[in-house]
Write a protein that holds these residues in place. Structure first.
Motif, PDB file in Angstrom:
ATOM      1  N   SER A  49      -0.149  11.015   1.504  1.00 25.37           N
ATOM      2  CA  SER A  49       0.908  10.231   0.855  1.00 25.37           C
ATOM      3  C   SER A  49       2.274  10.557   1.462  1.00 25.37           C
ATOM      4  N   GLY A  57       0.808  -1.217   0.000  1.00 24.23           N
ATOM      5  CA  GLY A  57       0.000   0.000   0.000  1.00 24.23           C
ATOM      6  C   GLY A  57       0.838   1.261   0.000  1.00 24.23           C
ATOM      7  N   GLN A  58       1.846   1.279  -0.863  1.00 24.71           N
ATOM      8  CA  GLN A  58       2.674   2.479  -0.991  1.00 24.71           C
ATOM      9  C   GLN A  58       2.193   3.251  -2.202  1.00 24.71           C
ATOM     10  N   PRO A  59       1.397   4.332  -1.970  1.00 24.32           N
ATOM     11  CA  PRO A  59       0.846   5.059  -3.119  1.00 24.32           C
ATOM     12  C   PRO A  59       1.951   5.790  -3.885  1.00 24.32           C
ATOM     13  N   ASP A  60       1.692   5.982  -5.186  1.00 27.40           N
ATOM     14  CA  ASP A  60       2.623   6.754  -6.020  1.00 27.40           C
ATOM     15  C   ASP A  60       2.225   8.224  -6.064  1.00 27.40           C
ATOM     16  N   ILE A  61       1.174   8.593  -5.338  1.00 25.36           N
ATOM     17  CA  ILE A  61       0.657   9.982  -5.317  1.00 25.36           C
ATOM     18  C   ILE A  61       1.715  10.895  -4.665  1.00 25.36           C
ATOM     19  N   PRO A  62       2.010  12.061  -5.280  1.00 23.35           N
ATOM     20  CA  PRO A  62       3.009  12.947  -4.668  1.00 23.35           C
ATOM     21  C   PRO A  62       2.551  13.471  -3.303  1.00 23.35           C
ATOM     22  N   LYS A 108      -1.530   7.888   4.571  1.00 21.28           N
ATOM     23  CA  LYS A 108      -2.220   7.722   3.299  1.00 21.28           C
ATOM     24  C   LYS A 108      -2.864   9.036   2.873  1.00 21.28           C
TER      25      LYS A 108
END
Lengths: 398, 398
Positions: B239, B39-44, B236
């Motif tokens: 991010s 669950g590592q988002p790529d969202i800045p 989250k």
């Protein structure tokens, strides 16, 4: 309303924080307080660390590896090797402060109900971690009359039971400032080997040794490579307590892989702190020379000033930046509170940590306080004068 | 050589990390891996957070308050009030990630040996924290056939024993993506009140609700104000998983003061992370609109793509960014390993988390995997194609 846990109730109040409400009140009255109670150094964090933070070039502040960034672990292993601690990066788990290294070390090695022996006065938070881990801290008393040297080995051996899993030392010691000698460490190595115990060595103050005294890391002891668990921290070394970066270091593969499982449950150590800590490794050697010179001067000044006060005895500590001092008072808890509630000298007072909180054996430390010499000499001078005046008029003087 | 603790052995291997060695090996062979397992988002991370870090104006990176910086707690309380959670800053303890909030919550409320009930599939690290805290997680199974809705209340009540101290829910749910309805929360409130239980509500994914669905915080339930313990995280929302900042929030004075004692033992939460988290509160509303739009599109794409694959069923989750999917395979652990060790399609493969690790009841989850839709649609498209190809040729297909 559901009730909280007994273990929550069992954590003793922090000896350095329980007086905070009285300090707040004194401040409200306009008193200046000299904080001799906490180990928060006023030494600047190295520029290399601050600049690394200011120059971060990241788009996502993502999780790091649960054991810490590999680049940091590799550089840290190099650093350890440069000071004679021969380890690989795989022997290192980066932790959230030295605090988490202590907790993970105890939880990985001891089951609930098992025991760890430690000289007292002891680092007070060992008690909190022991409650969290459900284990028992078994104290063996060291005495101010011996300047808090390691108690005789037979006293340690007497406390070994079938439940004993290890010994924990803090070297140089918080709260006493005592620096364990090579001979003392060899005695500890022998006892760990003979009784198959872990030797937990908390070396957060490794860099603070004075008068040219040598620090002997437990990691350099031979014959007990699988027994030693180093608990380390960058907090004091680089005056960056707030970044919460420490390390658990051991050659014992079972311990490191178990500690990593606890590490995986909490996902990762702080990412920004790791960036600062990795950059800190490049701190110029001059920084440490200057810091050592400063603390030596502070210690020398303070020890002399304290020993000049009638009825006071202060050993001359060889390490860390604390000392446990004997005062001519009835009750150090009452005295510390009185300093904040009742006393003032030129509208200033001092805050000290009653030593009772650093003993596990109840009743000890009633005529002792811990003093941290984390202030510059000018402030220490005022603080010592204030303390001397206080002892003249304290109603519970003995 | 001293032996490690049984509790160390008892921590189950992390379902999202145990396959890492096979992934390393696949990478060594030159495979591209689509990570649907973490669950590592790529969202800045929002610029306000990054800039606050780049502009730090500190000379010493000092300890913060053990409960977190007061300025941050005050702003966070305002933030909570703005979303309908009526709390004061003194109801908040800033923690080292949501992880520490979970651990402190459980340790403050439960004694060793006591029990907390939770719907399964569950957040796998609850198991690790339970081992650390010496408590027992009692699962009540939710089913993919119900899209993982809250199990019937009578199933929860059946599991209440004299040792039960609470219920823990993750809402929206990791791993299932299920968003609990107002009715379900009222049922939980009733059971907590009637049986005098804590209701631990892990709301790390609060901001990730889709299709206009409403998130109901357990903190807004009336009549159980002293029972609810909110476990929160900024990881989250902004991010910024790596800064390790979360919060334990409760109106129960005994719980907050006990949790603070655990907090004092570990001194303070990460200082740099607190600076980033406090600044993040000023993130523009547009950021969240954009993030929500992006995740909604990813979810829609993924659910449709998965349900087109013969033998696959994927519920349409209303929250978080995970889904637990039924696959036509004999054993999800074997399948996940096979994807890394044996399979490739155009020299690429996918990494999924076997659902077995998200169930406490052994034997469940063998035909399910958790998929995190944290990749951009173009990558998700390749990943879904690759998964479809894999399911065509997997020898253990059922």
């Amino acid at each position: 309303m559901p009730t909280i846990s007994d273990r929550g109730r069992a954590i003793p109040a922090s000896p350095i924080r329980k007086l905070a409400p009285y300090a707040d009140e004194a401040r409200r009255k306009g008193r200046k307080i000299y904080h001799l109670n906490i180990g928060q150094p006023d030494i600047p964090t190295p520029d290399v660390a601050l600049n690394a933070i200011r120059n971060i070039d990241l788009k996502v502040l993502a999780y790091s590896h649960s054991a810490g960034n590999e680049s940091y672990r590799r550089r840290l292993a190099e650093f350890y090797r440069s000071i004679g601690i021969d380890v690989e990066y795989t022997d290192i788990l980066i932790t959230t402060g030295g605090s988490e290294a202590i907790l993970f070390g105890l939880m990985s090695c001891l089951n609930p109900g098992e025991e760890v022996i430690t000289p007292e006065p002891l680092y007070a938070n060992y008690n909190g971690f022991a409650v969290g881990a459900g284990i028992k801290i078994v104290p063996v008393t060291s005495y101010i009359t011996d300047d808090f040297a390691l108690p005789p080995i037979k006293e340690i051996e007497k406390r070994i039971t079938p439940k004993t899993k290890g010994i924990i030392i803090c070297n140089p010691n918080n709260p006493t400032g005592y620096l364990y000698s090579r001979e003392e460490l060899h005695l500890l190595a022998e006892i760990a080997r003979d009784h198959d115990l872990f030797l937990f060595s908390d070396e957060a103050y490794r860099d603070f040794c004075y008068d040219g005294a040598e620090h002997v890391s437990a990691m350099t002891l031979t014959g007990i490579e699988n027994n030693v668990v180093l608990l380390d921290s960058v907090s004091k070394r680089y005056s960056e307590c707030g970044i919460r970066i420490g390390a658990l270091v051991t050659r014992n593969r079972e311990v490191i892989s178990t500690a990593l499982k606890f590490g995986q449950a909490r996902l990762s150590p702080p990412g920004l702190g790791q960036i600062a800590a990795e950059a800190s490794i490049d701190t110029s050697p001059d920084y440490f020379i200057e810091v050592n010179r400063e603390y030596t001067a502070r210690r020398n000044f303070m020890v002399e000033a304290l020993n000049k006060i009638p009825g006071v005895y202060c050993p001359k500590p060889k390490g860390a930046f604390y000392t446990v001092v004997k005062l001519p008072v009835d009750d150090s808890d009452k005295f510390a509170r009185w300093l904040l509630e009742e006393f003032e000298f030129n509208n200033q007072t001092v805050m000290v940590a009653p030593a009772t909180g650093f003993y596990s054996t109840s009743g000890l430390g009633k005529n002792e306080v811990r003093i941290a010499y984390v202030l510059k000499i000018e402030d220490l001078k005022n603080a010592m004068e204030t303390l001397a005046e206080a002892l003249k008029v304290y109603p519970g003087r003995v």
